[in-house]
Every structure is written in C-alpha cells, then in structure tokens.
Write a protein that holds these residues in place. Structure first.
Motif, mmCIF file in Angstrom:
data_model
loop_
_atom_site.group_PDB
_atom_site.id
_atom_site.type_symbol
_atom_site.label_atom_id
_atom_site.label_comp_id
_atom_site.label_asym_id
_atom_site.label_seq_id
_atom_site.Cartn_x
_atom_site.Cartn_y
_atom_site.Cartn_z
ATOM 1 N N ILE A 53 1.098 -1.287 -0.472
ATOM 2 C CA ILE A 53 -0.291 -0.073 0.278
ATOM 3 C C ILE A 53 0.841 0.956 -0.308
ATOM 4 O O ILE A 53 0.220 2.662 -0.765
ATOM 5 N N PHE B 14 -6.743 3.887 2.599
ATOM 6 C CA PHE B 14 -6.170 3.378 1.690
ATOM 7 C C PHE B 14 -6.766 3.813 -0.001
ATOM 8 O O PHE B 14 -6.065 3.478 -0.642
ATOM 9 N N GLN B 15 -7.387 4.737 0.268
ATOM 10 C CA GLN B 15 -7.714 5.824 -1.392
ATOM 11 C C GLN B 15 -8.182 7.172 -0.830
ATOM 12 O O GLN B 15 -8.131 7.761 0.340
ATOM 13 N N ASP C 28 -7.943 4.261 -5.386
ATOM 14 C CA ASP C 28 -7.944 3.187 -4.443
ATOM 15 C C ASP C 28 -6.624 2.392 -4.452
ATOM 16 O O ASP C 28 -6.211 2.163 -5.745
ATOM 17 N N LEU D 19 -5.260 0.120 -2.876
ATOM 18 C CA LEU D 19 -5.528 -1.067 -1.837
ATOM 19 C C LEU D 19 -5.900 -1.979 -2.986
ATOM 20 O O LEU D 19 -4.913 -3.055 -2.872
#
Length: 518
Positions: A195, A479-480, A494, A496
């Motif tokens: 990530i 994550f976003q 996104d 992730l």
C-alpha cells in the motif's frame, strides 16, 4: 545452602522451589572448573591459609557468612570490586520466563512477553523451548496483531477490509493455532508495504461517478464512509451514492442555491448553501429537520462536533452554534474580525481556526470565543485549511500550501508546486493531500515537510491527474482518496485494490458509473 555467598539476597521461598532444570539457575557457587580457570600463581602460604578460612567459613551460619563477606568487601579497593562484580553478575541472573510457569504462573510470563514487538518476539522464540512454548500457548502472535489493530489505523482498516483473509472474524468457532498468526504477521506487513509503495508510485484503481447535473455542473463538497458518499452539488441538490455499486441512492432537494459545504454523522447531514441558509437533514430518511437563517450571504463552510457547530460566510462573519439536538440549535456567538469572505473554519476543544480572502488565518478560543492571534504569511486569499493538535495546514490562491504552529503562529514550511489556487487540503499523520484549480491532486510527505532539513524537491511524493476541471473537495484515508470537481465527477482513487496486470505506473483502469437524472 552454606556454599552460597549470596543466598540471603533472593527470597528463600522463590529460590528453594525453582526446578532443577531451570536454564539459568545459579544459586550455588561456580563449578571447580570455573574456579580453576581463574587460577594464578599463589604467594606465600596462601593455599594453606585459604583452606583454613574456608573450613571456618563453612561452619558459620548463613547470616554470619554474609556479614563476614560484607566486611571483606568493605576492605577491598575499587579495582577488586570490579572483579567481584563481573564474577557475581552471571550468578544473579534468573530465567524468570522459564521459572514462572514452573510456579503455576504462566499468565505472568505470557503477559511480560506480550509487550514485545514482532522482532523481539521472534528473538524470544529462539531463547529456548520453554520460551517458545509460552509464546505458542499464550497465542502471543495473535495478541500482537490484535494490539496493532487497536492502535494503528492502517492495521484497523486492513482488518475491516480483509476479515476473511486475516480471519479476524471466523465463520467457525475454531481458533487457528499460534503458528497461523505467526505466519500471518509478515503477510500483513507485506500488504502494508505494498500500500505504501502504491501511494509513493501513484499506483491506483480508479472509479468514476459521472453526476450528469442537468443545469449547473460541479460537485462542491463531499464526505464518505465505507457504505456511502454524500455530495453537495452546484445544481442545489445533495446526492447520496452507494460506495460499492456507485449508484445514486437518494437525492435531497430544498436549497435554492448551490450546496457549498456539508458534514454528516450517524444522525444528521448538515449543509450550507449559497442561498445563505444552513439545513439539517435526517441522514436516513432525508427529511429536513431544521433550517437556520442567520448569515446574510453564502454559507461557505461549516463544522460540527460534540454539540458545537461553527459556520462561516461570504458576509465575513463566523457563527458559533450550540446543538442540543437537530431541532434545537441556538446561536451562541458571532465572531467578527476578517475583512473579506471567511472561506473555511475548523475547531477542537481549544481553538476555532478561520481563514479568509483577506489573506489571514485567525485563531479564536473555543470556550470563550475570544480572539487569540492572527497567522500572516500568505500573499493572497486563503481557500482551505485543516487544523489538528498544534498543526494548521492551509492552501491559498497564491498557489502555495503553508504549515503553521498554532501555538506560536510560526510558519513551519511553504509547499510549492500547484499552478493555480489550492482549493482543498487534508492531512493525516503521514501525508498531506491537496487539490487545486489546475485540476491536479498532489500527495506530500508530511513528516519530511515538518523537517526543516528536508530538501523542497523531496516533499511532493506524487501528482495525480485525472480530473478535467478544478478540484473542489477531497478526503482521504490510508487506502484511498475521494475527490470532486467542476468537471461534475467524483473520483475514487483506490491504493489498496490495485490490479498490476498490464498497467503503467500511476495509471489504472477505471470503472465509471453515470447517473442520469429522471
């Protein structure tokens, strides 16, 4: 134990019950081989006199032996004390992790080892079989993962998104063994590193919501959670979107001007509009619960938390409200001091922070609503800011971002890179994410920005270009990023769930949902 010089220094009830196989049990004198290895040529009648002393020493009680040794040590020099200290150190060590279970105190040994981090826990497993048993039977790898989930937002987010993968919520009542969680830990670390690499390299999966407004185009504000995105549009409406399917679930109408700002919680949505009103809506039914008519011009921004709401307006004022309930909201105080439209506010229990087109940031006391100080530095009007702890981060039409210490008013860093007005900004513990009228979203390294030694060229980690119009609003988490624009779209970046098949760096296949008004 007459052979032990230091027997009186450890509790008799503890040492007498220790098992014979304890790894570091040393309650007796060193072996003859150890003593002989330290032999040196003797002088005079030392050997005969030493034997006589030992014979007498063995006849005395333990208390007398201790008193005699203390007397001897007191007559020695510092150099001799050092030798004795080195000799005694290994004799006084205890393998308490092995000793405690032998006393029926496994839970204490487990509790001690449960404070270790992953690297230390790996090392502890290698000490001996007994330590490894304590770690395994105590499920300490599982407890370590659970502790990380409780204390680290990235771990928490992964646990919620990958419940089946990580077995945080099992479909069966059977609990996996400690070995499962030991092998799971490095997998989670690998996911976290992936990530972080996606953020650094700009790798993302892009989803696009086309709002297709009938008249005026543009999405001025938004907020999201795991289930939904709520957006305020230039066409006077509030649209609620399903975050998974990207379908429009509900449209709220009532404002007679563009919806410029919003915030929601588990009970209500509060919106501010260019029609000068603030409306309170039931988050579930969409029913209008309250309409606040106070400001004389457009309500540009608002924030509410713990029964307090702050709104600001093009009329240059800031209003502080008490929110007893959605239908019981009363004006506490009006803050006046800015010489142009107040574009943004933020607050916590200590300070209310406001920024204006007059190029200043003003700080007010939350409890008394009294003015505290002004932060000066931007060369043109300020469009956005976020405040947390001591840090304020602001964006301006001078195209820069500034970091401020709210307590002393000092500007800590100026970030340059956007080519037009910086319209929206958010930060967490790692990153600053900004959006501007140049259509670009930039990701900055917050920790490097706070380090005065870090070169300016290292601060911007990535520039994301997908919007075809001005970026009006964004929010992000680990994550976003979710952003909205004058181009009438909402984008979900996104980091992730990134597919690596045939992608070029920084670009990802997009999924688009188009909403068509009926």
């Amino acid at each position: 134990c007459p052979n032990s010089v230091l027997e009186g220094q450890c509790p008799a009830e503890f040492s007498s019950n220790l098992p014979q196989h304890t790894c570091l049990e040393v309650s007796s004198m060193p072996s003859k081989s150890l003593i002989s290895s330290r032999k040196r040529p003797s002088e005079g009648n030392y050997e005969k006199e030493k034997d006589v002393c030992i014979q007498l020493f063995d006849l005395w009680s333990e208390a007398d032996q201790v008193e005699f040794v203390e007397h001897l040590i007191s007559r020695m020099c510092h150099y001799q004390h050092g030798h004795i200290n080195s000799y005694l150190k290994p004799m006084l060590q205890r393998d308490f992790i092995t000793a405690l279970p032998a006393q029926g105190l496994d839970h204490i040994a487990e509790n001690i080892l449960s404070f270790l981090d992953a690297r230390s826990l790996c090392s502890a497993e290698l000490v001996c079989k007994e330590w490894q048993r304590v770690i395994s039977e105590g499920m300490l790898w599982k407890k370590l993962i659970e502790r990380m989930v409780r204390t680290d937002p990235l771990w928490k987010g992964l646990s919620e998104r990958h419940q089946e993968k990580y077995l945080f919520k099992n479909r069966t009542t059977e609990v996996p063994p400690n070995s499962y969680y030991r092998s799971l830990y490095p997998k989670i670390i690998q996911d976290i590193e992936t990530i972080e690499a996606n953020w650094r390299c700009g790798r993302h999966n892009l989803q696009r919501i086309q709002c297709r407004s009938e008249n005026s185009k543009g999405v001025y504000c938004l907020q999201y959670d795991d289930e939904k995105i709520i957006s305020g549009l230039r066409d006077n409406s509030i649209k609620i979107w399903d975050k998974q399917t990207l379908e429009c679930l509900k449209i709220l109408t009532g404002h007679t001007g563009s919806v410029l700002c919003l915030q929601y919680d588990e009970r209500v949505i509060v919106t501010g509009s260019s029609d000068s009103t603030v409306r309170v809506w039931d988050v579930n039914s969409g029913e209008v619960l309250n309409t606040l008519i106070h400001h004389n011009e457009a309500v540009l921004h608002l924030r509410f938390c713990n029964g307090l709401m702050v709104t600001c307006s093009k009329d240059r004022s800031i209003a502080v409200w008490d929110m007893a309930s959605p239908t019981d909201i009363s004006l506490r105080r009006v803050l006046v001091g800015h010489r142009a439209a107040v574009n943004v506010v933020d607050f916590d229990d200590k300070y209310i922070v406001s920024a204006s087109g007059d190029r200043t940031i003003k700080v007010w006391s939350t409890s008394t609503c009294e003015f505290v100080r002004t932060l000066n530095g931007h060369k043109r009007g300020i469009a956005c800011l976020q405040y947390r702890d001591r840090l304020v981060v602001s964006g301006s039409s001078d195209n820069t971002i500034r970091l401020w210490d709210i307590e002393c008013g000092a500007c800590l860093r100026v970030l340059e890179g956007h080519e037009e007005l910086v319209r929206c900004i958010r930060f967490d513990n790692k990153r600053i994410v900004s959006g501007a009228y140049d259509g670009k979203i930039k990701v900055w390294d917050l920790q490097a920005a706070l380090d005065p030694r870090a070169p300016a060229s290292t601060l911007c980690l990535r520039t994301l270009v997908e919007h075809s119009g001005r970026v009006f609003r964004l929010q992000f988490d680990e994550f976003q990023i979710i952003s909205s624009s004058h181009d009438d779209t909402i984008l979900i970046w996104d980091f992730l769930n990134v597919s690596t098949n045939g992608q070029t760096e920084g670009r990802s296949p997009s999924r688009t949902y188009t909403y068509i008004s009926r």
